[in-house]
Design a protein around this motif. Structure first.
Motif, PDB file in Angstrom:
ATOM      1  N   GLU A   1      45.002  50.442  48.820  1.00 20.72           N
ATOM      2  CA  GLU A   1      43.922  49.463  48.823  1.00 20.72           C
ATOM      3  C   GLU A   1      43.093  49.607  50.092  1.00 20.72           C
ATOM      4  O   GLU A   1      43.607  49.596  51.201  1.00 20.72           O
ATOM      5  CB  GLU A   1      44.450  48.033  48.716  1.00 20.72           C
TER       6      GLU A   1
ATOM      7  N   VAL B   1      42.125  51.140  45.098  1.00 23.00           N
ATOM      8  CA  VAL B   1      41.579  49.799  44.940  1.00 23.00           C
ATOM      9  C   VAL B   1      40.655  49.560  46.130  1.00 23.00           C
ATOM     10  O   VAL B   1      41.059  49.738  47.279  1.00 23.00           O
ATOM     11  CB  VAL B   1      42.692  48.730  44.919  1.00 23.00           C
TER      12      VAL B   1
ATOM     13  N   MET C   1      39.361  50.878  41.129  1.00 25.52           N
ATOM     14  CA  MET C   1      39.351  49.439  40.911  1.00 25.52           C
ATOM     15  C   MET C   1      38.539  48.772  42.017  1.00 25.52           C
ATOM     16  O   MET C   1      38.731  49.066  43.194  1.00 25.52           O
ATOM     17  CB  MET C   1      40.755  48.850  40.904  1.00 25.52           C
TER      18      MET C   1
ATOM     19  N   LYS D   1      37.438  44.963  43.526  1.00 29.89           N
ATOM     20  CA  LYS D   1      37.860  43.561  43.483  1.00 29.89           C
ATOM     21  C   LYS D   1      37.071  42.701  44.467  1.00 29.89           C
ATOM     22  O   LYS D   1      36.847  43.107  45.605  1.00 29.89           O
ATOM     23  CB  LYS D   1      39.347  43.435  43.866  1.00 29.89           C
TER      24      LYS D   1
END
Length: 185
Positions: free
Chosen positions: A82, A108, A132, A134
């Motif tokens: 991430e 991410v 991804m 977010k």
């Protein structure tokens, strides 16, 4: 002799010589090959060597300094999948093409606070695949000029994708969860 390295761009500068031995001015550099520069992401830091921000800077520089596209390649350790974006999102300015594929790294990219966007571009040919995104106000925002947004996941973004302008865009096989608006064209 002329030497050309395989899988690399080569540049030549030429000049002409008359029978009297006079030479012309040097030409502008001539590029042979159309290979993309590789820009690596090796850690999840917000700034500095190996960060996504450094890789985006590398990709943009490839377009301005050598007229070359770039591939942003994720080589993250398994414990650092991430990337938390702080301060500002990323702006793509390379008009020769930027490809970003998080396939093997399962990347991410998330916002630490309310950020306007993860990626903004007003350039030709921006390709984003298998990442991804977010918690951004808008995850991907930019020009529809050869944009390819494929197999990404968008979670809890105000808008997942916002495209403007004319041109070709391919938005395919993305997953969008939560948030206010999926796609704005």
């Amino acid at each position: 002799k002329i030497f050309i390295k395989a899988n690399e761009n080569s540049y030549f500068v030429v000049t002409a010589t008359s029978i009297d031995g006079n030479t012309s001015k040097l030409s502008t550099p001539i590029k042979v090959g159309n290979f993309f520069l590789k820009c690596f992401v090796t850690n999840n830091n917000n700034i500095g060597k190996g960060s996504l921000r450094a890789a985006v800077d590398c990709a943009n520089l490839a377009g301005t300094s050598s007229g070359t596209g770039a591939n942003i390649i994720f080589k993250l350790p398994s414990s650092q999948k991430e990337i938390v974006v702080k301060d500002n999102g990323f702006t793509i300015t390379n008009n020769y093409g930027v490809n970003m594929n998080g396939d093997t790294a399962k990347v991410v990219i998330s916002a630490s606070t309310s950020l306007d966007y993860a990626f903004y571009w007003n350039a030709s040919s921006f390709n984003v695949k298998n990442i991804m995104f977010k918690d951004f106000n808008t995850a991907l925002m930019g020009s529809a000029n050869n944009a390819f947004i494929i197999s990404n996941t968008f979670s809890n973004n105000g808008k997942a994708i916002s495209l403007s302008g004319t041109g070709y865009a391919s938005i395919d096989s993305n997953k969008i969860y939560g948030g206010d608006t999926a796609i704005v064209l």
